[in-house]
Scaffold this motif. Structure first.
Motif: not given
Length: 334
Positions: A184-195
């Motif tokens: 869940x941390x990997x997903x969140x860090x990636x989506x945060x950086x995308x936005x």
């Protein structure tokens, strides 16, 4: 500016991934059904996505986008101006490394959790961004040529984001197979950086000066992300017809004149990436070892013996990683 909470990607459906056991107490497993890769009975019959698309001789009918896409008027840094992230030759001084290792050891820092930021939010973010990235009056990269020249997709900022979403989803499938607290941390860090990158690019490259307008676009893109992930997940757990339909609606913008051979090529590309990811150990993926296979290359199935050989090589590679910052509980067996 879009609030952090509204950017969060909430996945309520069970985590599913090709041929991998899910790292939760309740085990689920997905076997690809009617996968397009299964139609190739012999490895030599497999074609690269680029070759599949190029085989079509149908005339291209340009899609009417109703309005001319707004193009970038300047070029920002690919990742950032930070030397640690942007300079591949950067190396921290010896004394700083020593202090850092002592701090990690003293406070028993969970490096698998800490590693999610630089790996997902930088390495894998860069992988997602570069696939469809282009700037006017600049030569296209080989991967960008696949989307804009081979698949005939329109060159627009929105199209770049749709391509990034697709690659985010491919990575998120594998991230959901990690132990839950790390995945869940990997997903969140990636989506945060995308936005965050979207926000910066709209201000710096598209020259949108209104925060209200940028916030409105970010909300729209967030809705697109959630919808795309849902439809891709549906295709993953059903069949390739459903997944192809999702690719047509999202990446090909529902173009009624699309070349079906192009959708097939992108479908092979997606399935190929998922296959490669399913053969990586948690440790390799968690350390940022994955790179998307270029569309002009072919992914061929491997045997059980070859898969075991890859696992043994991974174990040898990590055998000497004994520094506190290199510690990990992620599996090297699956």
């Amino acid at each position: 500016m879009l609030s952090r909470s509204s950017r969060r990607l909430v996945v309520s459906s069970p985590s599913i991934i090709i041929r991998r056991r899910i790292s939760t107490t309740k085990v689920a497993q997905f076997e690809s059904k009617n996968s397009i890769l299964d139609k190739y009975k012999k490895p030599e019959e497999v074609e690269s996505p680029s070759q599949l698309a190029a085989d079509s001789t149908l005339p291209n009918i340009k899609q009417d986008l109703k309005t001319n896409p707004r193009q970038a008027s300047s070029k920002g840094p690919f990742l950032s101006d930070n030397s640690i992230e942007n300079d591949p030759t950067y190396k921290m001084s010896g004394w700083k490394q020593s202090i850092g290792q002592q701090v990690i050891k003293l406070f028993q820092i969970d490096m698998d959790k800490s590693r999610s930021g630089p790996v997902a939010g930088s390495v894998y973010f860069g992988e997602c961004k570069r696939q469809g990235l282009y700037y006017p009056d600049e030569p296209l990269s080989d991967t960008a040529k696949f989307y804009y020249e081979t698949l005939k997709l329109p060159q627009s900022f929105n199209q770049q984001f749709q391509i990034s979403i697709l690659h985010y989803w491919i990575l998120s499938v594998r991230m959901r197979a990690l132990p839950f607290k790390y995945g869940k941390d990997y997903q969140q860090k990636l989506v945060d950086r995308l936005f965050r990158d979207l926000e910066l690019r709209m201000a710096q490259e598209l020259k949108i000066n209104s925060n209200r307008i940028i916030e409105g676009y970010l909300k729209d893109y967030h809705t697109q992300l959630l919808g795309s992930v849902l439809t891709y997940d549906e295709g993953l757990v059903t069949d390739d017809i459903t997944l192809a339909s999702a690719l047509w609606r999202n990446v090909f913008n529902g173009n009624p004149n699309v070349d079906i051979r192009h959708i097939e090529a992108l479908l092979v590309y997606v399935r190929s990436q998922l296959y490669v990811l399913s053969k990586m150990t948690d440790r390799e993926f968690g350390f940022g070892k994955f790179k998307f296979v270029p569309p002009n290359q072919t992914v061929k199935p491997i045997t059980k013996a070859q898969e075991q050989e890859l696992i043994e090589k991974a174990k040898q590679e990590f055998a000497t990683s004994d520094l506190p910052s290199q510690k990990s509980v992620l599996s090297l067996d699956e």
